[in-house]
Scaffold this active site. Structure first.
Site, PDB file in Angstrom:
ATOM      1  N   VAL A 222       0.860  -1.193   0.000  1.00 32.42           N
ATOM      2  CA  VAL A 222       0.000   0.000   0.000  1.00 32.42           C
ATOM      3  C   VAL A 222       0.893   1.239   0.000  1.00 32.42           C
ATOM      4  O   VAL A 222       1.379   1.680   1.030  1.00 32.42           O
ATOM      5  CB  VAL A 222      -0.961  -0.002   1.205  1.00 32.42           C
ATOM      6  N   HIS A 223       1.167   1.765  -1.170  1.00 36.32           N
ATOM      7  CA  HIS A 223       1.934   2.999  -1.281  1.00 36.32           C
ATOM      8  C   HIS A 223       0.953   4.160  -1.404  1.00 36.32           C
ATOM      9  O   HIS A 223      -0.250   3.979  -1.152  1.00 36.32           O
ATOM     10  CB  HIS A 223       2.939   2.930  -2.452  1.00 36.32           C
TER      11      HIS A 223
END
Lengths: 88, 315
Positions: free
Chosen positions: A14-15
């Site tokens: 999850v960037h």
């Protein structure tokens, strides 16, 4: 209170962008929405909190909501994570 | 939450504190988990007194222990080390840069006991170590809030998403105060006496401001605008002004907020357009500093009024 366990599959984890998608979805609801990773709880309505969890591929997460629309938001977020953030 | 602390994590942290520490043997034991954050001086044990021996603590060998070991004959060493290492020793640390004899090193290697050497003096080293272990074993909780150092007072801002915590912190930074952490604050209870707040390493000194996106406070405002950790002295909840709710008008009572069983002074500040929240926070911090010094503005003012009424009545 409703909660559901999900596993993040996307390789990149999850960037910034996936985090924004999660927050955007959570913000549509009045209820409190949390993401929990290894006992650390993050407010799903705050981008920095979500990023701070350092969610990578294979991370087990609990999505927890409490309040109006809890069931719906948990489903929406779980689907989003399950679909590798390809919704919308 | 019980934390798992491995010897290798411990060594890393000790290195962070600039205590010169070297691993001589027992690499195999680096993955062992430290279960107690205590230390032991094994002098009595080596001399043969094994009552109350705690092998699961970190064993510190100072000048006394090494001098004693140097005086032993080879046969005595074999016997004493044999007995010592028949226990599950957690880790051995030698101070004053003293390296133990080859037989001891061999035992450490064989039994997978990490053997460390530092150039520090024993008592200094122990005092730093106790501090480090306390912090590593401290109870920890992560909260959603913003921590700012305002005039030396650590102010933790709480409030719902969108209450204006980050904007308020930004204005405080502009006024020369320092940001510790935004959004995710890791709080540790140190020695049952204080709560220490810091950010997570990943987010360090980044903020999300609606409309601007993610900004790096340290890069924009410079090194003087940030600090890595701060004791939490005051908690402020920012909430939307609710005209049906009674807000504190006198400040005669000290409200507390409990985190990790510690009570921290607590204020609720209602937010509405036109209220300059950063100024209120600065004032609250200065007032908190006065309270710490024993000056309680509201009570003092109340006392003055009562005294004045009394003298007026008697006239």
């Amino acid at each position: 209170m409703v909660e559901k366990e999900v596993v993040v599959k996307s390789d990149a984890g999850v960037h910034a962008r996936p985090a924004m998608m999660l927050v955007r979805e959570a913000m549509k609801y009045q209820c409190s929405v949390k993401l929990i990773k290894d006992d650390v709880e993050a407010d799903c309505k705050s981008i920095m909190s979500v990023l701070g969890l350092a969610i990578y591929s294979g991370t087990k997460l609990i999505v927890r909501a409490d309040g109006e629309g809890e069931k719906e938001v948990v489903e929406k977020l779980a689907d989003l994570i399950d679909s590798d953030f390809k919704n919308n | 939450m019980k934390k798992k602390i491995l010897i290798k994590d411990f060594i890393e942290t000790v290195e962070d504190f600039d205590l010169n520490i070297k691993l001589l043997a027992g690499e195999r034991g680096l993955e062992k988990e430290i279960s107690v954050g205590d230390i032991n001086r094994p002098g009595l044990t080596l001399a043969g007194f094994y009552d109350f021996f705690a092998p699961d603590r970190l064993q510190i060998f100072g000048l006394g222990e090494t001098a004693y070991m140097n005086k032993l004959s080879h046969k005595e060493k074999e016997e004493k080390y044999g007995r010592f290492f028949s226990y599950d020793i957690m880790c051995c640390i030698f101070t004053h840069n003293e390296t133990p004899d080859p037989l001891f090193v061999e035992y450490c290697g064989k039994r997978g006991v990490p053997l460390l050497v530092t150039d520090r003096k024993t008592s200094r080293f122990i005092s730093s170590l106790v501090h480090i272990l306390d912090e590593m074993f401290a109870e920890t909780v992560t909260v959603h809030g913003t921590l700012v150092d305002v005039f030396g007072i650590g102010v933790l801002l709480f409030g719902k998403s969108g209450a204006g915590k980050s904007e308020c912190a930004l204005e405080l930074i502009e006024r020369g105060h320092r940001l510790v952490a935004d959004d995710m604050v890791v709080i540790k209870k140190i020695e049952e006496a204080l709560l220490l707040g810091s950010g997570t390493p990943m987010l360090r000194h980044h903020m999300e401001i609606r409309g601007l996106g993610i900004v790096n406070v340290r890069d924009i405002f410079g090194i003087r605008s940030v600090r890595n950790r701060k004791r939490i002295d005051l908690i402020v909840l920012l909430e939307e002004w609710d005209s049906t709710k009674e807000y504190d008008r006198l400040g005669l009572e000290d409200k507390k907020y409990t985190i990790l069983d510690m009570e921290i002074p607590y204020l609720i500040i209602p937010v509405k357009p036109g209220r300059n929240i950063p100024v209120l926070i600065e004032t609250a911090s200065l007032n908190q500093r006065l309270k710490k010094l024993g000056v309680f503005s509201a009570i003092e003012f109340d006392r003055k009024i009562r005294d004045w009424i009394k003298t007026e009545n008697s006239n």
